[in-house]
Write a protein that holds these residues in place. Structure first.
Motif, PDB file in Angstrom:
ATOM      1  N   GLN A   1      55.654  41.302  27.450  1.00  0.00           N
ATOM      2  CA  GLN A   1      55.695  42.760  27.342  1.00  0.00           C
ATOM      3  C   GLN A   1      54.438  43.289  26.663  1.00  0.00           C
ATOM      4  O   GLN A   1      53.867  44.299  27.086  1.00  0.00           O
ATOM      5  CB  GLN A   1      56.943  43.188  26.572  1.00  0.00           C
ATOM      6  N   LEU A   2      54.006  42.614  25.620  1.00  0.00           N
ATOM      7  CA  LEU A   2      52.800  43.045  24.918  1.00  0.00           C
ATOM      8  C   LEU A   2      51.559  42.868  25.782  1.00  0.00           C
ATOM      9  O   LEU A   2      50.597  43.648  25.679  1.00  0.00           O
ATOM     10  CB  LEU A   2      52.654  42.281  23.603  1.00  0.00           C
ATOM     11  N   GLU A   3      51.559  41.855  26.639  1.00  0.00           N
ATOM     12  CA  GLU A   3      50.435  41.662  27.564  1.00  0.00           C
ATOM     13  C   GLU A   3      50.427  42.720  28.668  1.00  0.00           C
ATOM     14  O   GLU A   3      49.378  42.969  29.281  1.00  0.00           O
ATOM     15  CB  GLU A   3      50.510  40.264  28.188  1.00  0.00           C
ATOM     16  N   ASN A   4      51.582  43.325  28.926  1.00  0.00           N
ATOM     17  CA  ASN A   4      51.702  44.387  29.929  1.00  0.00           C
ATOM     18  C   ASN A   4      52.086  45.686  29.218  1.00  0.00           C
ATOM     19  O   ASN A   4      53.073  46.336  29.548  1.00  0.00           O
ATOM     20  CB  ASN A   4      52.756  44.022  30.974  1.00  0.00           C
ATOM     21  N   SER A   5      51.287  46.064  28.244  1.00  0.00           N
ATOM     22  CA  SER A   5      51.674  47.127  27.314  1.00  0.00           C
ATOM     23  C   SER A   5      51.822  48.490  27.979  1.00  0.00           C
ATOM     24  O   SER A   5      52.454  49.385  27.411  1.00  0.00           O
ATOM     25  CB  SER A   5      50.658  47.217  26.170  1.00  0.00           C
ATOM     26  N   ARG A   6      51.271  48.690  29.181  1.00  0.00           N
ATOM     27  CA  ARG A   6      51.404  49.992  29.851  1.00  0.00           C
ATOM     28  C   ARG A   6      52.844  50.293  30.229  1.00  0.00           C
ATOM     29  O   ARG A   6      53.186  51.437  30.540  1.00  0.00           O
ATOM     30  CB  ARG A   6      50.507  50.048  31.087  1.00  0.00           C
ATOM     31  N   PHE A   7      53.705  49.259  30.241  1.00  0.00           N
ATOM     32  CA  PHE A   7      55.117  49.462  30.563  1.00  0.00           C
ATOM     33  C   PHE A   7      55.976  49.672  29.308  1.00  0.00           C
ATOM     34  O   PHE A   7      57.185  49.815  29.412  1.00  0.00           O
ATOM     35  CB  PHE A   7      55.655  48.259  31.351  1.00  0.00           C
ATOM     36  N   ILE A   8      55.334  49.677  28.148  1.00  0.00           N
ATOM     37  CA  ILE A   8      56.047  49.827  26.881  1.00  0.00           C
ATOM     38  C   ILE A   8      55.843  51.244  26.358  1.00  0.00           C
ATOM     39  O   ILE A   8      54.715  51.769  26.365  1.00  0.00           O
ATOM     40  CB  ILE A   8      55.540  48.805  25.838  1.00  0.00           C
ATOM     41  N   ARG A   9      56.900  51.868  25.898  1.00  0.00           N
ATOM     42  CA  ARG A   9      56.826  53.244  25.405  1.00  0.00           C
ATOM     43  C   ARG A   9      55.857  53.379  24.238  1.00  0.00           C
ATOM     44  O   ARG A   9      55.057  54.312  24.185  1.00  0.00           O
ATOM     45  CB  ARG A   9      58.225  53.704  24.992  1.00  0.00           C
ATOM     46  N   ASP A  10      55.932  52.450  23.282  1.00  0.00           N
ATOM     47  CA  ASP A  10      55.058  52.488  22.108  1.00  0.00           C
ATOM     48  C   ASP A  10      54.596  51.062  21.823  1.00  0.00           C
ATOM     49  O   ASP A  10      55.209  50.341  21.025  1.00  0.00           O
ATOM     50  CB  ASP A  10      55.818  53.057  20.907  1.00  0.00           C
ATOM     51  N   PRO A  11      53.519  50.622  22.480  1.00  0.00           N
ATOM     52  CA  PRO A  11      53.065  49.233  22.317  1.00  0.00           C
ATOM     53  C   PRO A  11      52.753  48.863  20.874  1.00  0.00           C
ATOM     54  O   PRO A  11      53.020  47.734  20.451  1.00  0.00           O
ATOM     55  CB  PRO A  11      51.808  49.170  23.192  1.00  0.00           C
ATOM     56  N   LYS A  12      52.183  49.802  20.119  1.00  0.00           N
ATOM     57  CA  LYS A  12      51.848  49.498  18.724  1.00  0.00           C
ATOM     58  C   LYS A  12      53.108  49.216  17.916  1.00  0.00           C
ATOM     59  O   LYS A  12      53.139  48.303  17.076  1.00  0.00           O
ATOM     60  CB  LYS A  12      51.066  50.644  18.094  1.00  0.00           C
ATOM     61  N   LEU A  13      54.166  49.977  18.159  1.00  0.00           N
ATOM     62  CA  LEU A  13      55.419  49.776  17.432  1.00  0.00           C
ATOM     63  C   LEU A  13      55.995  48.398  17.732  1.00  0.00           C
ATOM     64  O   LEU A  13      56.431  47.685  16.812  1.00  0.00           O
ATOM     65  CB  LEU A  13      56.425  50.865  17.812  1.00  0.00           C
ATOM     66  N   LEU A  14      55.992  48.008  19.001  1.00  0.00           N
ATOM     67  CA  LEU A  14      56.494  46.676  19.352  1.00  0.00           C
ATOM     68  C   LEU A  14      55.628  45.592  18.721  1.00  0.00           C
ATOM     69  O   LEU A  14      56.154  44.606  18.182  1.00  0.00           O
ATOM     70  CB  LEU A  14      56.543  46.498  20.870  1.00  0.00           C
ATOM     71  N   ASN A  15      54.322  45.781  18.760  1.00  0.00           N
ATOM     72  CA  ASN A  15      53.418  44.777  18.182  1.00  0.00           C
ATOM     73  C   ASN A  15      53.617  44.669  16.668  1.00  0.00           C
ATOM     74  O   ASN A  15      53.638  43.561  16.114  1.00  0.00           O
ATOM     75  CB  ASN A  15      51.969  45.141  18.496  1.00  0.00           C
ATOM     76  N   ASP A  16      53.779  45.809  16.002  1.00  0.00           N
ATOM     77  CA  ASP A  16      54.002  45.785  14.550  1.00  0.00           C
ATOM     78  C   ASP A  16      55.325  45.090  14.212  1.00  0.00           C
ATOM     79  O   ASP A  16      55.400  44.307  13.255  1.00  0.00           O
ATOM     80  CB  ASP A  16      54.006  47.202  13.993  1.00  0.00           C
ATOM     81  N   ALA A  17      56.371  45.398  14.982  1.00  0.00           N
ATOM     82  CA  ALA A  17      57.667  44.763  14.743  1.00  0.00           C
ATOM     83  C   ALA A  17      57.588  43.260  14.997  1.00  0.00           C
ATOM     84  O   ALA A  17      58.185  42.455  14.266  1.00  0.00           O
ATOM     85  CB  ALA A  17      58.730  45.400  15.641  1.00  0.00           C
TER      86      ALA A  17
END
Length: 457
Positions: free
Chosen positions: A282-298
């Motif tokens: 999901q992080l490698e395909n971050s354009r499909f994530i609503r808030d990539p930074k939030l997922l990465n931080d978590a």
């Protein structure tokens, strides 16, 4: 019963399919191989009078024993809406036998190998047959043609377009434009935004194929449910206990991780199972994530279990998020076997527990099979609603906003769910279709004039 389920998988390509040879004379014809009058097990063929044809999804229902759709006819192209097994579990059979192109988003394609490998592994362990072989996974991976959201492409006389479905990252609705009709297949969808995705948006169409998993039911208020979830997490951890959250790898694991990071950053949270690999994709395909930074931080905040020693350390943590979501296997069983001896520990279910699964057995009998042995579980457990399927009101609001002439309701229980939608839509003058598996339905002219507003009952 086993024989009835298993006989479905002995396909003889092109010979055992029940799809008719007759051409479509006018309009469109749709035919459900599975998922017509059931939840999951999805496969639907759409064809027009020019013999333009596609297959939408081709899944397996992960019941015990599994259920399989009927054999697909020859299709050059199949659309895979998302990477859950009940929508793509059978897909490797298509390129292996028909050289079918699989269309979907890049994230769905990237996750598919992991899902198919898991499908094959479980079939080998539980001794149920699959119509495709492990070697077919490589063939299937080479058959992907990926598309971005909102970027149309042509399939003969149709214009096809993938749109955000709001179910899990990368999940898509399919819009089909022809000279005669505009058609939308929702796949699994949700109009509410979640930590991972934005909600689906309605489209102006003539013919709408819509999932009705939660027809007749409305979800708990999300803010209140999150507050209840966090309150109970803190209650258990303040008492010295560990919360085990059995979570689906694809979507729910990452959703729970983000919610805990947002609301309880002081806690020691460990993550285990296949959800770790999916989070990386999901992080490698971050354009499909609503808030990539939030997922990465978590993700960076959590402790990822990667060894036996990590797993032992996790037993002393505040929260463990681990597959499998229905306690059918995975590291969650290992954790449960060790946490069950301390009454301060609890189990928090955040997803549906299907019949004949470990999670359902624990909820109804306080027992579960652990490594082949039926084991009593005396721990307290809680259930929370974090579904990313649209509820009844969201389904009907979506339908009214799309303003279709005809609505096909699928992926819905034919006795407890779909009738609620049929009743309301019929009162509002909308023609509804309740497909049965293997039935053939032709749609040409609209069955009613299109309206711009409806009364909601």
């Amino acid at each position: 019963l086993l024989a009835q389920h298993y006989i479905m998988v002995f396909y003889n390509p092109g010979r055992t399919t029940g799809y008719p040879d007759e051409q479509v004379e006018k309009g469109f014809r749709y035919h459900y191989l599975g998922g017509g009058n059931e939840v999951g097990n999805v496969g639907v063929v759409l064809e027009d009078k020019t013999q333009n044809r596609l297959l939408l999804d081709y899944g397996i229902a992960p019941t015990n024993p599994p259920k399989y759709p009927k054999e697909a006819p020859f299709v050059k192209d199949a659309i895979i809406t998302h990477s859950h097994v009940d929508h793509l579990g059978m897909a490797p059979w298509l390129p292996a036998n028909y050289n079918t192109n699989l269309h979907g988003t890049q994230l769905t394609a990237d996750i598919s190998r992991m899902m198919w490998n898991d499908c094959y592994k479980i079939s080998s362990i539980e001794k149920y047959p699959l119509p495709w072989d492990k070697r077919d996974i490589d063939t299937a991976m080479n058959s992907w043609i990926t598309h971005e959201f909102n970027e149309p492409w042509k399939q003969n006389n149709w214009e096809l377009e993938l749109l955000n479905a709001g179910h899990i990252p990368g999940a898509a609705m399919l819009k089909v434009k022809s000279e005669e009709k505009k058609i939308l297949f929702t796949g699994d969808f949700d109009t509410r935004s979640s930590p991972l995705t934005n909600g689906a948006k309605p489209q102006d169409v003539d013919l709408l194929f819509i999932e009705g998993t939660y027809a007749g039911k409305n979800h708990a208020n999300q803010e209140q449910e999150i507050a209840r979830f966090i309150e109970n997490i803190i209650r258990v951890t303040d008492n010295g206990g560990t919360v085990l959250i059995p979570a689906f790898a694809n979507g729910r694991t990452q959703d729970m991780l983000i919610r805990l990071y947002q609301h309880c950053p002081e806690l020691d949270v460990h993550i285990d199972g296949m959800g770790k690999k999916i989070a990386k994709l999901q992080l490698e395909n971050s354009r499909f994530i609503r808030d990539p930074k939030l997922l990465n931080d978590a993700w960076n905040w959590s402790r990822r279990v990667s060894s036996k020693s990590d797993r032992k350390k996790a037993l002393n943590s505040d929260v463990i998020i681990s597959t499998s979501g229905m306690l059918q296997g995975g590291p969650a069983i290992w954790y449960l076997n060790r946490l069950r001896h301390e009454k301060e520990n609890e189990i928090f279910f955040t997803g549906y527990q299907a019949e004949d699964t470990g999670g359902r057995k624990l909820q109804t009998e306080s027992k579960i099979n652990i490594f082949g042995k039926e084991t009593n579980i005396s721990l307290d457990w809680q259930k929370f609603s974090f579904s990313t399927h649209a509820e009844h009101k969201e389904i009907t609001d979506f339908i009214y906003a799309c303003d279709p002439s005809d609505v096909v309701i699928y992926h819905s229980d034919p006795e407890t769910a779909r009738p609620h939608l049929v009743e309301e839509l019929t009162k509002n003058g909308i023609s509804t279709h309740s497909p049965q598996n293997l039935s053939l339905i032709h749609i040409s002219e609209p069955t009613r004039p299109r309206l711009l507003s409806y009364a909601v009952f």
